[in-house]
Scaffold this motif. Sequence first.
Motif, PDB file in Angstrom:
ATOM      1  N   SER A  56       0.857  -1.181   0.000  1.00  0.00           N
ATOM      2  CA  SER A  56       0.000   0.000   0.000  1.00  0.00           C
ATOM      3  C   SER A  56       0.893   1.231   0.000  1.00  0.00           C
ATOM      4  CB  SER A  56      -0.903   0.037   1.237  1.00  0.00           C
ATOM      5  OG  SER A  56      -1.724  -1.103   1.311  1.00  0.00           O
ATOM      6  N   GLY A  57       0.328   2.334  -0.391  1.00  0.00           N
ATOM      7  CA  GLY A  57       1.093   3.562  -0.364  1.00  0.00           C
ATOM      8  C   GLY A  57       0.404   4.671  -1.119  1.00  0.00           C
ATOM      9  N   GLY A  58       1.064   5.792  -1.172  1.00  0.00           N
ATOM     10  CA  GLY A  58       0.495   6.932  -1.861  1.00  0.00           C
ATOM     11  C   GLY A  58       1.461   8.082  -1.906  1.00  0.00           C
ATOM     12  N   SER A  59       1.084   9.086  -2.651  1.00  0.00           N
ATOM     13  CA  SER A  59       1.884  10.292  -2.758  1.00  0.00           C
ATOM     14  C   SER A  59       0.955  11.480  -2.869  1.00  0.00           C
ATOM     15  CB  SER A  59       2.795  10.219  -3.992  1.00  0.00           C
ATOM     16  OG  SER A  59       3.612  11.364  -4.077  1.00  0.00           O
ATOM     17  N   SER A  60       1.374  12.581  -2.268  1.00  0.00           N
ATOM     18  CA  SER A  60       0.532  13.766  -2.240  1.00  0.00           C
ATOM     19  C   SER A  60       1.406  15.007  -2.300  1.00  0.00           C
ATOM     20  CB  SER A  60      -0.303  13.776  -0.948  1.00  0.00           C
ATOM     21  OG  SER A  60      -1.110  14.922  -0.876  1.00  0.00           O
ATOM     22  N   PHE A  61       1.017  15.974  -3.102  1.00  0.00           N
ATOM     23  CA  PHE A  61       1.765  17.227  -3.125  1.00  0.00           C
ATOM     24  C   PHE A  61       0.815  18.402  -3.302  1.00  0.00           C
ATOM     25  CE2 PHE A  61       1.591  18.377  -7.623  1.00  0.00           C
ATOM     26  CZ  PHE A  61       1.367  17.179  -8.258  1.00  0.00           C
ATOM     27  N   ASP A  62       1.277  19.536  -2.805  1.00  0.00           N
ATOM     28  CA  ASP A  62       0.471  20.747  -2.865  1.00  0.00           C
ATOM     29  C   ASP A  62       1.389  21.951  -2.730  1.00  0.00           C
ATOM     30  OD1 ASP A  62      -1.852  22.320  -2.971  1.00  0.00           O
ATOM     31  OD2 ASP A  62      -1.920  22.449  -0.788  1.00  0.00           O
ATOM     32  N   ASN A  63       1.023  23.051  -3.358  1.00  0.00           N
ATOM     33  CA  ASN A  63       1.783  24.277  -3.179  1.00  0.00           C
ATOM     34  C   ASN A  63       0.876  25.463  -3.469  1.00  0.00           C
ATOM     35  OD1 ASN A  63       3.197  25.762  -5.945  1.00  0.00           O
ATOM     36  ND2 ASN A  63       1.949  23.949  -6.231  1.00  0.00           N
ATOM     37  N   THR A  64       1.300  26.636  -3.077  1.00  0.00           N
ATOM     38  CA  THR A  64       0.492  27.836  -3.289  1.00  0.00           C
ATOM     39  C   THR A  64       1.019  28.692  -4.431  1.00  0.00           C
ATOM     40  OG1 THR A  64       1.795  29.074  -1.663  1.00  0.00           O
ATOM     41  CG2 THR A  64      -0.164  27.937  -0.860  1.00  0.00           C
ATOM     42  N   TYR A  65       2.081  28.260  -5.105  1.00  0.00           N
ATOM     43  CA  TYR A  65       2.733  29.136  -6.077  1.00  0.00           C
ATOM     44  C   TYR A  65       2.508  28.732  -7.534  1.00  0.00           C
ATOM     45  CZ  TYR A  65       6.006  32.593  -7.736  1.00  0.00           C
ATOM     46  OH  TYR A  65       6.551  33.672  -8.367  1.00  0.00           O
ATOM     47  N   LEU A  66       2.784  27.491  -7.865  1.00  0.00           N
ATOM     48  CA  LEU A  66       2.574  27.006  -9.228  1.00  0.00           C
ATOM     49  C   LEU A  66       1.178  26.415  -9.352  1.00  0.00           C
ATOM     50  CD1 LEU A  66       5.969  25.183  -9.847  1.00  0.00           C
ATOM     51  CD2 LEU A  66       5.375  27.531 -10.447  1.00  0.00           C
ATOM     52  N   TYR A  67       0.537  26.625 -10.503  1.00  0.00           N
ATOM     53  CA  TYR A  67      -0.797  26.056 -10.686  1.00  0.00           C
ATOM     54  C   TYR A  67      -1.137  25.952 -12.176  1.00  0.00           C
ATOM     55  CZ  TYR A  67      -2.681  30.710 -11.813  1.00  0.00           C
ATOM     56  OH  TYR A  67      -2.950  31.913 -12.410  1.00  0.00           O
ATOM     57  N   ILE A  68      -2.089  25.076 -12.461  1.00  0.00           N
ATOM     58  CA  ILE A  68      -2.679  24.970 -13.792  1.00  0.00           C
ATOM     59  C   ILE A  68      -4.102  25.502 -13.695  1.00  0.00           C
ATOM     60  CG2 ILE A  68      -3.354  23.428 -15.672  1.00  0.00           C
ATOM     61  CD1 ILE A  68      -1.234  21.471 -14.685  1.00  0.00           C
ATOM     62  N   PRO A  69      -4.460  26.539 -14.456  1.00  0.00           N
ATOM     63  CA  PRO A  69      -5.815  27.089 -14.359  1.00  0.00           C
ATOM     64  C   PRO A  69      -6.863  26.039 -14.713  1.00  0.00           C
ATOM     65  CG  PRO A  69      -4.365  28.545 -15.614  1.00  0.00           C
ATOM     66  CD  PRO A  69      -3.630  27.253 -15.419  1.00  0.00           C
ATOM     67  N   LYS A  70      -7.988  26.071 -14.015  1.00  0.00           N
ATOM     68  CA  LYS A  70      -9.036  25.082 -14.260  1.00  0.00           C
ATOM     69  C   LYS A  70      -9.558  25.150 -15.685  1.00  0.00           C
ATOM     70  CE  LYS A  70     -12.685  28.011 -12.274  1.00  0.00           C
ATOM     71  NZ  LYS A  70     -13.723  28.085 -11.194  1.00  0.00           N
ATOM     72  N   GLU A  71      -9.438  26.338 -16.326  1.00  0.00           N
ATOM     73  CA  GLU A  71      -9.899  26.476 -17.706  1.00  0.00           C
ATOM     74  C   GLU A  71      -9.070  25.644 -18.669  1.00  0.00           C
ATOM     75  OE1 GLU A  71      -9.051  29.008 -15.762  1.00  0.00           O
ATOM     76  OE2 GLU A  71     -11.000  29.880 -15.226  1.00  0.00           O
ATOM     77  N   ASP A  72      -7.822  25.307 -18.265  1.00  0.00           N
ATOM     78  CA  ASP A  72      -6.943  24.517 -19.126  1.00  0.00           C
ATOM     79  C   ASP A  72      -7.067  23.022 -18.868  1.00  0.00           C
ATOM     80  OD1 ASP A  72      -6.082  26.930 -20.098  1.00  0.00           O
ATOM     81  OD2 ASP A  72      -4.206  26.943 -18.959  1.00  0.00           O
ATOM     82  N   LEU A  73      -7.830  22.645 -17.835  1.00  0.00           N
ATOM     83  CA  LEU A  73      -7.975  21.241 -17.477  1.00  0.00           C
ATOM     84  C   LEU A  73      -9.182  20.629 -18.182  1.00  0.00           C
ATOM     85  CD1 LEU A  73      -7.388  21.633 -13.636  1.00  0.00           C
ATOM     86  CD2 LEU A  73      -5.752  20.727 -15.291  1.00  0.00           C
ATOM     87  N   THR A  74      -9.096  19.338 -18.406  1.00  0.00           N
ATOM     88  CA  THR A  74     -10.231  18.595 -18.948  1.00  0.00           C
ATOM     89  C   THR A  74     -10.662  17.539 -17.951  1.00  0.00           C
ATOM     90  OG1 THR A  74      -8.759  17.044 -20.079  1.00  0.00           O
ATOM     91  CG2 THR A  74      -9.506  18.975 -21.326  1.00  0.00           C
ATOM     92  N   PHE A  75     -11.882  17.101 -18.028  1.00  0.00           N
ATOM     93  CA  PHE A  75     -12.449  16.143 -17.086  1.00  0.00           C
ATOM     94  C   PHE A  75     -11.638  14.851 -17.108  1.00  0.00           C
ATOM     95  CE2 PHE A  75     -15.456  12.880 -15.708  1.00  0.00           C
ATOM     96  CZ  PHE A  75     -15.996  13.467 -14.579  1.00  0.00           C
ATOM     97  N   PHE A  76     -11.031  14.523 -15.959  1.00  0.00           N
ATOM     98  CA  PHE A  76     -10.155  13.361 -15.823  1.00  0.00           C
ATOM     99  C   PHE A  76      -9.122  13.308 -16.947  1.00  0.00           C
ATOM    100  CE2 PHE A  76     -12.927  11.714 -12.549  1.00  0.00           C
ATOM    101  CZ  PHE A  76     -12.065  10.965 -11.773  1.00  0.00           C
ATOM    102  N   GLY A  77      -8.574  14.472 -17.271  1.00  0.00           N
ATOM    103  CA  GLY A  77      -7.617  14.552 -18.375  1.00  0.00           C
ATOM    104  C   GLY A  77      -6.187  14.354 -17.921  1.00  0.00           C
TER     105      GLY A  77
END
Length: 477
Positions: A56-77
């Motif tokens: 079992s395991g996992g990985s998680s990351f988060d930051n407040t500086y770099l991002y991809i705008p939601k307008e550039d994302l596609t559903f489960f893309g």
Amino acid sequence: MKRILIILLSFILFNPLQAQEYLGIINSNYAGTIGTQLNPSSFVGSKLSFDINLASGGSSFDNTYLYIPKEDLTFFGFGNIVDIIENKEFLTRWDPNNPNDPQSLTFSAEAIGPSFMINFAERHSLGFSTGAKTFMTTYNVPAHVAENAYQFLEDESLYNTVWTTDNMQMDILSWAEYGLNYGLIMFQNKKHLFKGGINLKVVDGFAAGYVKNADVTYNIVSADTILFGPTSLDYGRTDFNSYDPTENYKDLKHGGGFGWDLGFTYELLRDSSEWTYEMDQHWWADPDKNKYTLRIGASLIDMGSIKFNEVSNTYHLETNDASYPSWNGEHYEGNEDFDRTLSYIFYGDSSASFVDDNFKMSLPGAFSLQVDWNAYKNLFINATIIQGFNRSSEQGIVRPDIYALTPRYEHKWFEVAVPMSIEYYGHTKARIGLALRAGPVFVGTDEIGSLLAINDMEGADIYGGIKINIKKKKLKD
């Protein structure tokens, strides 16, 4: 000097993750060994008689500086996200009018190795666990530091400006742990049950590094010169050039220590007629029925520390005025060369910054409170709080705070949960996740919003595993 700051700042900026908490599965009555990570008393008296974690395991990351705008994302893309990252089409939150805006970045990754738990003699549980974890946390990182790192110190619009940091801190820690778990039902009558559990862990430290008390004044004058004003900082690190991970385990280990988890759970039981049956003039618990209306747990998790004393050094840098010319062409032959260069820049002496040949790092300790309400038949609503301990000025991992509400439908062969959480680590972020379990296999995420193109993508989170569990069976004549 370019390479000095790029090594440090890129390490800060491009390794952001948050604590892996398995919110969708960890409070399940079928969580088994996974559940003891949050509360060591969770397995004793559970619906499982035996549980083996295969992987079992996992990985998680988060930051407040770099991002991809939601307008550039596609559903489960997923492919869409990979293309954006490869083409460096993500954006930054750099605001020239607010260059000191503090940025927070967190990271975690873990692998849970072969582990087992067993319930025996009706009131006891015993288990053994193995695993490896990596945590990284940074805080008080000004936006100008993040932007200079993102631009690899090549943005001339950021030149000839005096920049300052105030108590910027960073910690990174990787380790393996081997734990022994024991749980006990301490009290039980027709309406109440109280149980406790403890994990005792031997910890092998692989790698660690920290920067603390970093009050830095710097000015990138040109592509040739960086000036330092009043500056003071402490840092320590293991020597990442001193071992080959492909060789033996001894070469990988840089220190050791001990860790522990302690937890207690109270259950308000239903009327016994709803979850027991009579056979051979004795009343037995029916494993197919839930026995509690309300379950409340409290625990201390990931307590302890690691002492790094194998090729592990600490340093102090301080100056009122320093200059580093020709920083753009600097190259380092290894970590020691890097340390000597920094020392020479600040003191004019390549050995003056050395302080000690060992240091301690605290594990990401936290207090957790869990409340589980059996709202209706197989429907549960769980509230979990995880409160990380503030290490003040000491080095060690500071775990992000989590406040979660998770409705779940739970059946012995199938389970679905929708964790809704608020994470706080220098900033507040709302998240929604999804977890699924089919028999011994589970997958989940605590942050699915960006995959659904609901919000900007600032990170990612995924976990999963496969286990062998033996559920308690109803006795037959």
